[in-house]
Design an enzyme around this catalytic site. Structure first.
Site, PDB file in Angstrom:
ATOM      1  N   TYR A  69       0.679  -1.136  -0.061  1.00  0.00           N
ATOM      2  CA  TYR A  69      -0.051   0.218  -0.065  1.00  0.00           C
ATOM      3  C   TYR A  69       0.840   1.376  -0.059  1.00  0.00           C
ATOM      4  O   TYR A  69       0.564   2.107  -0.968  1.00  0.00           O
ATOM      5  CB  TYR A  69      -0.993  -0.110   1.238  1.00  0.00           C
ATOM      6  CG  TYR A  69      -1.715   1.210   1.346  1.00  0.00           C
ATOM      7  CD1 TYR A  69      -2.582   1.819   0.456  1.00  0.00           C
ATOM      8  CD2 TYR A  69      -1.447   2.082   2.780  1.00  0.00           C
ATOM      9  CE1 TYR A  69      -3.202   3.046   0.476  1.00  0.00           C
ATOM     10  CE2 TYR A  69      -2.313   3.301   2.705  1.00  0.00           C
ATOM     11  CZ  TYR A  69      -3.027   3.539   2.054  1.00  0.00           C
ATOM     12  OH  TYR A  69      -3.761   4.701   2.254  1.00  0.00           O
TER      13      TYR A  69
HETATM   14  O1  LIG Z   1      -8.646  -4.868  14.001  1.00  0.00           O
HETATM   15  C1  LIG Z   1      -7.603  -4.275  14.148  1.00  0.00           C
HETATM   16  C2  LIG Z   1      -7.271  -3.293  13.346  1.00  0.00           C
HETATM   17  C3  LIG Z   1      -6.130  -2.755  13.514  1.00  0.00           C
HETATM   18  N1  LIG Z   1      -5.206  -3.108  14.471  1.00  0.00           N
HETATM   19  C4  LIG Z   1      -3.986  -2.214  14.733  1.00  0.00           C
HETATM   20  O2  LIG Z   1      -4.123  -0.974  14.810  1.00  0.00           O
HETATM   21  C5  LIG Z   1      -3.232  -0.214  14.192  1.00  0.00           C
HETATM   22  C6  LIG Z   1      -3.621   0.746  13.162  1.00  0.00           C
HETATM   23  O3  LIG Z   1      -4.093  -0.093  12.143  1.00  0.00           O
HETATM   24  P1  LIG Z   1      -5.153   0.570  10.896  1.00  0.00           P
HETATM   25  O4  LIG Z   1      -5.471  -0.767  10.161  1.00  0.00           O
HETATM   26  O5  LIG Z   1      -6.197   1.110  11.607  1.00  0.00           O
HETATM   27  O6  LIG Z   1      -4.287   1.628  10.300  1.00  0.00           O
HETATM   28  P2  LIG Z   1      -2.846   1.729   9.469  1.00  0.00           P
HETATM   29  O7  LIG Z   1      -1.808   2.271  10.618  1.00  0.00           O
HETATM   30  O8  LIG Z   1      -2.362   0.176   9.062  1.00  0.00           O
HETATM   31  O9  LIG Z   1      -3.111   2.473   8.159  1.00  0.00           O
HETATM   32  C7  LIG Z   1      -4.086   3.409   8.107  1.00  0.00           C
HETATM   33  O10 LIG Z   1      -3.430   4.860   8.321  1.00  0.00           O
HETATM   34  C8  LIG Z   1      -2.778   5.257   7.317  1.00  0.00           C
HETATM   35  C9  LIG Z   1      -3.669   5.406   6.145  1.00  0.00           C
HETATM   36  O11 LIG Z   1      -3.347   5.857   4.919  1.00  0.00           O
HETATM   37  C10 LIG Z   1      -4.285   3.795   5.687  1.00  0.00           C
HETATM   38  O12 LIG Z   1      -5.084   3.877   4.517  1.00  0.00           O
HETATM   39  C11 LIG Z   1      -4.913   3.340   6.874  1.00  0.00           C
HETATM   40  O13 LIG Z   1      -5.439   1.836   6.578  1.00  0.00           O
HETATM   41  C12 LIG Z   1      -2.183  -1.049  13.803  1.00  0.00           C
HETATM   42  O14 LIG Z   1      -1.326  -1.454  14.496  1.00  0.00           O
HETATM   43  C13 LIG Z   1      -2.912  -2.488  13.703  1.00  0.00           C
HETATM   44  O15 LIG Z   1      -2.253  -3.691  13.715  1.00  0.00           O
HETATM   45  C14 LIG Z   1      -5.530  -3.997  15.376  1.00  0.00           C
HETATM   46  O16 LIG Z   1      -4.801  -4.544  16.292  1.00  0.00           O
HETATM   47  N2  LIG Z   1      -6.803  -4.751  15.209  1.00  0.00           N
END
Ligand SMILES: O=c1ccn([C@@H]2O[C@H](COP(=O)(O)OP(=O)(O)O[C@H]3OC[C@@H](O)[C@H](O)[C@H]3O)[C@@H](O)[C@H]2O)c(=O)[nH]1
Length: 417
Positions: free
Chosen positions: A220
């Protein structure tokens, strides 16, 4: 000259000939009859052409008559979470908006909310189309006169990108190319591009400035970096005004409760932390799965910078207002504050009043331990600062919408628009 009908001076008695009490067709009458058919056919063709033109004008192309002083913005992905909030803000600020969305991730329900709020002719146009379809993109640009493009349309789940990298590379780069090519062909000069903190990867030094080296670690982030590079190279060869906005983690929803975040249920396993917390609070899923608690962070969970969607769209409008020809502005959009997943879950428990059940799972591929922004460049240059810095407040606002929209917008796949 072609005779298209009976002459007014032609006597009626000449119209047929009678032999032995039988009526035989008069050759003159026959030619009159053919003439009439041609006349009627010509009339029908002209009528259909006029009807088609007026239909195009009213539905597919309501903004052809360019009103001075009113900017017409093309919002790609305007049926999605961030795109719909941006559209609401643009319409509130009197812009004209055309949304283009293939509804693969967005919601027609969000578009309908916006249409109900701004029903006046010429304010909001929705076009169901895929940016991967060059013919459609060409038609959209040829039938409209855009002043600017906000390009949101993209797949955007870090976890999913590691499982289906080709989808991410194709979607993110080819959509951006399609938009740029159409902008070049039709002379649209201003682009506001949705980029991400994921393009930085996991830098050693925090907070992240716009000068921080971009070393993305998941497909991504890599695809978004490629799209940025395409835009930057193209901008050197054109007089475009470009603003690249690198979002950190977007949360929240419209404080007046009109729009919210409604991810696809079938993509739940890839979903973002906010959606997962709310699903757990509504017991749609049995509990929240925290992916990784052994990171090198104070509580072992990942650290992110959570930015409210209302602040984010405000940054877009400021970027649009300040965009200048032959210039590229690159800005981080964040609060400057990092919060761990555990802190996020605690805030979510308080905001929802639900003691969310939490399970700890192994790390999610593609994740980085810690990212948070230095937002001082955008503060200095665009006079933008995040107003929503209380995580719990943003989550409370989002929770109100979630509670009252158990099934999101209802029928996300209703594409028979
Ligand atoms: O169900 C979940 C979802 C997420 N998480 C954690 O929460 C944290 C944040 O994850 P998210 O999926 O919400 O967000 P991300 O940091 O991966 O990316 C996000 O932020 C940047 C944007 O540009 C992306 O489009 C967006 O998906 C990560 O550590 C992830 O592992 C969980 O522990 N459980």
């Amino acid at each position: 000259m072609l005779n298209l009908g009976r002459s007014r001076t032609q006597p009626r008695s000449n119209r047929s000939m009678s032999f032995g009490g039988m009526d035989y067709p008069d050759p003159k009458k026959k030619s009159n009859f053919v003439g009439r058919i041609i006349w009627v056919a010509a009339f029908i063709v002209i009528f259909i052409m006029v009807l088609k033109l007026s239909t195009n004008f009213n539905s597919a192309c309501p903004f052809s008559h360019h009103e001075p002083g009113v900017m017409h913005v093309l919002v790609t992905g305007g049926a999605g979470y961030i795109g719909s909030h941006a559209t609401l803000r643009l319409l509130k600020d009197s812009y004209r908006v055309t949304i283009v969305d293939n509804l693969s991730r967005g919601n027609l329900g969000a578009v309908k909310v916006l249409q109900a709020l701004f029903p006046e002719a010429g304010r909001l146009q929705f076009i169901y189309a895929d940016l991967g379809d060059a013919k459609s993109v060409n038609k959209i640009f040829s039938e409209n006169s855009f002043d600017a493009v906000m390009h949101f349309a993209a797949v955007a789940y870090v976890g999913e990108s590691t499982l289906d990298p080709l989808k991410y590379y194709r979607n993110i780069t080819s959509n951006t190319l399609a938009v740029l090519e159409a902008m070049a062909t039709y002379g649209v000069k201003t682009l506001i591009y949705s980029s991400t903190c994921a393009t930085y990867g996991e830098p050693e030094k925090m907070p992240i400035t716009e000068e921080t080296l971009q070393v993305p670690i998941n497909p991504y982030g890599k695809a978004k970096k490629m799209a940025e590079d395409i835009i930057l190279d193209f901008s050197k060869k054109s007089d475009m005004a470009v603003m690249i906005l690198r979002y950190f983690n977007v949360i929240g929803s419209d404080p007046e409760g009109r729009l919210g975040e409604a991810p696809r249920p079938e993509l739940r396993e890839h979903g973002r932390i906010s959606g997962a917390c709310f699903d757990a609070a509504r017991t749609i899923i049995p509990g929240l799965k925290v992916r990784g608690s052994d990171y090198d962070t104070p509580d072992g969970t990942c650290i992110r910078d959570y930015i409210d969607v209302t602040d984010l769209v405000d940054a877009h409008v400021k970027a649009l207002e300040k965009a200048e020809p032959r210039k590229v502005g690159i800005y981080n959009i964040g609060t400057g504050k990092g919060r761990s997943v555990k802190e996020f879950v605690e805030a979510c428990k308080k905001a929802t009043g639900v003691d969310i059940k939490v399970d700890y799972l192994p790390r999610r591929p593609g994740d980085y331990a810690r990212v948070y922004s230095d937002p001082s460049k955008i503060r200095q240059e665009l006079n933008w600062t995040a107003q929503y810095t209380d995580l719990e407040e943003s989550l409370q606002i989002a929770w109100r919408w979630q509670k009252s929209h158990l099934y999101g917008y209802g029928t996300p796949l209703a594409v028979s628009y």
